[in-house]
Design a protein around this motif. Structure first.
Motif, short mmCIF file in Angstrom:
data_model
loop_
_atom_site.label_atom_id
_atom_site.label_comp_id
_atom_site.label_asym_id
_atom_site.label_seq_id
_atom_site.Cartn_x
_atom_site.Cartn_y
_atom_site.Cartn_z
N ARG A 75 19.13 14.05 -10.18
CA ARG A 75 18.28 14.41 -9.03
C ARG A 75 16.89 14.85 -9.49
NH1 ARG A 75 20.15 18.78 -5.32
NH2 ARG A 75 20.44 19.98 -7.23
N LEU A 76 15.90 14.65 -8.64
CA LEU A 76 14.59 15.29 -8.78
C LEU A 76 14.57 16.39 -7.71
CD1 LEU A 76 12.06 12.28 -8.90
CD2 LEU A 76 13.35 13.28 -10.78
N VAL A 77 14.32 17.62 -8.11
CA VAL A 77 14.41 18.73 -7.16
C VAL A 77 13.08 19.48 -7.12
CG1 VAL A 77 15.68 20.83 -6.55
CG2 VAL A 77 16.84 19.00 -7.81
N MET A 78 12.56 19.69 -5.92
CA MET A 78 11.39 20.56 -5.80
C MET A 78 11.84 21.92 -5.26
SD MET A 78 7.91 20.35 -3.54
CE MET A 78 6.76 19.44 -4.52
N MET A 79 11.47 22.98 -5.97
CA MET A 79 11.80 24.34 -5.57
C MET A 79 10.50 25.07 -5.21
SD MET A 79 15.13 24.43 -6.34
CE MET A 79 15.66 26.12 -6.56
N ASP A 80 10.61 26.08 -4.36
CA ASP A 80 9.46 26.96 -4.11
C ASP A 80 9.44 27.99 -5.24
OD1 ASP A 80 7.95 29.26 -3.20
OD2 ASP A 80 7.88 28.24 -1.26
N ALA A 81 8.35 28.00 -6.00
CA ALA A 81 8.30 28.87 -7.19
C ALA A 81 8.25 30.35 -6.83
CB ALA A 81 7.09 28.51 -8.04
N LEU A 82 7.84 30.65 -5.60
CA LEU A 82 7.78 32.07 -5.20
C LEU A 82 9.13 32.57 -4.68
CD1 LEU A 82 4.28 32.31 -3.45
CD2 LEU A 82 4.85 32.49 -5.87
N SER A 83 9.70 31.82 -3.72
CA SER A 83 10.96 32.28 -3.11
C SER A 83 12.18 31.89 -3.94
CB SER A 83 11.10 31.68 -1.71
OG SER A 83 11.29 30.27 -1.82
N GLN A 86 15.21 25.98 -2.59
CA GLN A 86 14.98 24.54 -2.73
C GLN A 86 14.13 24.04 -1.57
OE1 GLN A 86 18.24 21.93 -3.93
NE2 GLN A 86 17.56 20.44 -2.41
N VAL A 87 13.14 23.19 -1.88
CA VAL A 87 12.28 22.60 -0.85
C VAL A 87 12.84 21.24 -0.45
CG1 VAL A 87 9.96 21.74 -0.35
CG2 VAL A 87 10.25 23.82 -1.71
N THR A 88 13.09 20.41 -1.46
CA THR A 88 13.57 19.04 -1.20
C THR A 88 14.15 18.47 -2.48
OG1 THR A 88 12.91 16.88 -0.31
CG2 THR A 88 11.33 17.95 -1.74
N SER A 89 14.86 17.34 -2.36
CA SER A 89 15.35 16.68 -3.58
C SER A 89 15.46 15.19 -3.34
CB SER A 89 16.71 17.26 -4.00
OG SER A 89 17.70 16.83 -3.09
N ILE A 362 -1.04 18.86 -3.18
CA ILE A 362 0.11 19.20 -2.32
C ILE A 362 1.04 20.18 -3.06
CG2 ILE A 362 2.20 18.22 -1.26
CD1 ILE A 362 0.45 15.69 -0.69
N CYS A 363 1.27 19.91 -4.33
CA CYS A 363 2.14 20.78 -5.15
C CYS A 363 1.61 22.20 -5.22
CB CYS A 363 2.18 20.27 -6.58
SG CYS A 363 3.47 19.13 -6.89
N HIS A 364 0.28 22.32 -5.24
CA HIS A 364 -0.34 23.62 -5.55
C HIS A 364 -0.82 24.37 -4.31
CE1 HIS A 364 -1.11 21.47 -9.57
NE2 HIS A 364 0.00 22.17 -9.63
N LEU A 365 -0.34 23.93 -3.13
CA LEU A 365 -0.76 24.60 -1.89
C LEU A 365 -0.32 26.06 -1.87
CD1 LEU A 365 0.07 21.81 0.71
CD2 LEU A 365 -2.20 22.77 0.26
N GLU A 366 -1.05 26.88 -1.12
CA GLU A 366 -0.64 28.28 -0.97
C GLU A 366 -0.61 28.64 0.51
OE1 GLU A 366 -3.42 30.77 -3.19
OE2 GLU A 366 -4.78 29.07 -3.34
N GLY A 367 -0.01 29.77 0.85
CA GLY A 367 -0.01 30.30 2.20
C GLY A 367 0.57 29.33 3.22
N ARG A 373 4.08 22.35 4.08
CA ARG A 373 4.59 21.36 3.12
C ARG A 373 6.10 21.48 3.00
NH1 ARG A 373 3.47 23.26 -2.58
NH2 ARG A 373 5.14 24.67 -1.91
N ASN A 374 6.56 22.72 2.82
CA ASN A 374 7.99 22.92 2.64
C ASN A 374 8.79 22.44 3.84
OD1 ASN A 374 7.22 24.02 0.24
ND2 ASN A 374 7.93 26.10 0.65
N GLN A 375 8.26 22.73 5.04
CA GLN A 375 8.97 22.30 6.26
C GLN A 375 9.02 20.78 6.36
OE1 GLN A 375 7.10 24.22 9.58
NE2 GLN A 375 8.02 26.21 9.10
N LEU A 376 7.88 20.17 6.05
CA LEU A 376 7.80 18.71 6.13
C LEU A 376 8.74 18.06 5.11
CD1 LEU A 376 6.03 16.57 7.65
CD2 LEU A 376 4.64 16.50 5.60
N PHE A 377 8.68 18.53 3.89
CA PHE A 377 9.52 17.95 2.82
C PHE A 377 11.01 18.19 3.11
CE2 PHE A 377 6.48 17.63 -1.10
CZ PHE A 377 5.63 16.82 -0.35
#
Ligand code: FAD
Length: 402
Positions: A75-83, A86-89, A362-367, A373-377
């Motif tokens: 898998r390729l997994v995107m995580m939220d580095a702050l919380s 998992q965002v998407t995979s 997109i990867c480096h978005l904040e706030g 982004r997280n909701q969309l992904f």
């Protein structure tokens, strides 16, 4: 070897140059590869190879050798580095993956890929490999190109030259005359370490064999296993607030600590294990149309240096190499071979170059941007490859006749 075989010089013995040498020799021509370093080699870090790259490696006859040590992540997994959520995979073992892509997604140690290409070049009777050959400039006339080298090394004459001399390509500088590479103000710290050093929370992700991307405000961390899972590769990337042109005093280790301080516990645990011995400022350039200059063609980072956010720089260099070999298989006039190669590759490489910048943003978005982004992904299914399919699918092999 056909009677019409050409003498082609390839400048640069990185992944792009070795792959080009192999591809052109396999098309029936004599190749001399010239590398400025005293020894061939790659840095001690990992590389993601999407299916377009593994297809290219198969066409170059080295996929089996690469697969002996590469890992096929599930898998390729995107995580939220702050919380730490998992965002998407993307599920690389899904039916949708195998229906859409004919070749595997692999992660490898750079040295392993480089060695596989170098070994194949060494075994090919029509490839001559030369280290300690730093090209200073090239002169060409209607029938040949003359390469000049630093020091007392005698020059070399070839029917055509492939400039695979990387981001700071000397030959590109002389031929294209464009601006210096564009510094993104981001910097990477990276390296591979023994996998058993990933303990505690980190071990769970390491054991999953997945490619983990922890995305956060103006920073991210990428992790994945390489070399049969014996090593674990980590790349920490962040934007520096202290960028100064012509100075190395920015993007420092202290800034790395500062930028990652607010991340979740798993990312903070990984931070002390990230290699600090060297930092890589991250550059790209805007796409150009003029890859061909008489008997000299650009390839790989020399032609289309891109930010690494789509993990495609080396993949595109491999695609270049295959396209160039196929062109030299069809044409014995370098002008025709180069024109066909550039026509096939230019637009696709430019699109990936441009989109790599966008995906970094997109990867480096904040706030609020990061929340959206997280909701969309999150709304995209893990077997939905629509967004990446065009990147992971090489241009068709049949090129238009010039
Ligand atoms: P280079 O690797 O730069 O090779 C150029 C060669 O030419 C060198 O050996 C150099 O010594 C030689 N040379 C230079 N000048 C001369 C001269 N004058 N005479 C003779 N020889 C010369 N890509 C991916 O596909 N997947 C990834 O996951 C990925 N991750 C990345 C992560 C980071 C942090 C970075 C920075 C890049 C990443 N890339 C990735 C991009 C990839 O590393 C490059 O696109 C690729 O290595 C370019 O290969 P190249 O052969 O064109 O150039």
């Amino acid at each position: 070897m056909t009677p019409a075989a050409l003498r082609i010089a390839v400048v640069g013995g990185g992944i792009g140059g070795l792959a080009a040498a192999l591809s052109i020799a396999r098309a029936g021509h004599h190749v001399t590869l010239l590398e400025r370093a005293a020894r061939f080699g790659e840095i001690g870090a990992g590389l993601q190879l999407a299916p377009n790259a593994s297809q290219a490696l198969e066409e170059l006859g080295v996929l089996d050798a690469v697969q002996r040590t590469a890992v096929a992540p599930p898998r390729l997994v995107m995580m939220d580095a702050l919380s730490g959520d998992q965002v998407t995979s993307l599920d690389l073992r899904s039916a949708a993956y195998t229906e859409r892509f004919t070749h595997p997604y692999l992660v490898t140690h750079r040295t392993d890929l480089h060695t596989a290409l170098l070994t194949a070049c060494q075994a090919h009777p029509d490839i001559t490999l030369r280290t300690g050959h730093a090209v200073t400039h090239a002169e060409q006339d209607e029938s040949a190109v003359h390469l000049h080298f630093a020091g007392t090394t005698p020059g070399l004459t070839a029917d055509a030259v492939v400039a695979a001399d990387g981001l700071h390509s000397r030959l590109r500088q002389a031929l294209v005359g464009d601006e210096e590479p564009v510094c993104s103000r981001y910097v990477a710290f990276r390296g591979a370490l023994p996998a058993d050093r990933m303990t505690g929370r980190m071990s769970q992700h390491a054991a999953s064999d997945a490619v983990m991307v922890w995305a956060g405000p103006r920073m991210h961390l990428v992790q994945y296993p390489v070399r049969r899972g014996e090593l674990y590769n980590q790349v920490a990337v962040f934007e520096s607030d202290h960028y100064t042109p012509d100075s190395d005093d920015w993007g420092t280790e202290a800034e790395l600590e500062e930028r990652f301080a607010g991340t979740c516990r798993t990312v903070r645990d990984a931070l002390p294990l990230i290699a600090r011995d060297r930092r890589w400022p991250l550059y790209d350039r805007l796409p150009i149309d003029n890859w061909i200059h008489g008997r000299i063609a650009l390839l790989g980072d020399a032609a289309h240096p891109m930010l690494q956010y789509l993990a495609q720089g080396a993949c595109q260099a491999l695609e270049d190499a295959v396209a160039l070999g196929q062109s030299f298989g069809r044409f014995t006039d370098p002008a025709d071979a180069f024109a066909t190669y550039a026509d096939r590759r230019r637009e696709r490489a430019a699109r990936i170059q441009t989109n790599a910048r966008r995906f970094g943003e997109i990867c480096h978005l904040e706030g609020m941007g990061a929340t959206l982004r997280n909701q969309l992904f999150a709304s995209r299914a893990s077997d939905d490859f629509n967004d990446v399919s065009w990147v992971w699918t090489p241009a068709p092999a049949t090129a238009p006749t010039p």
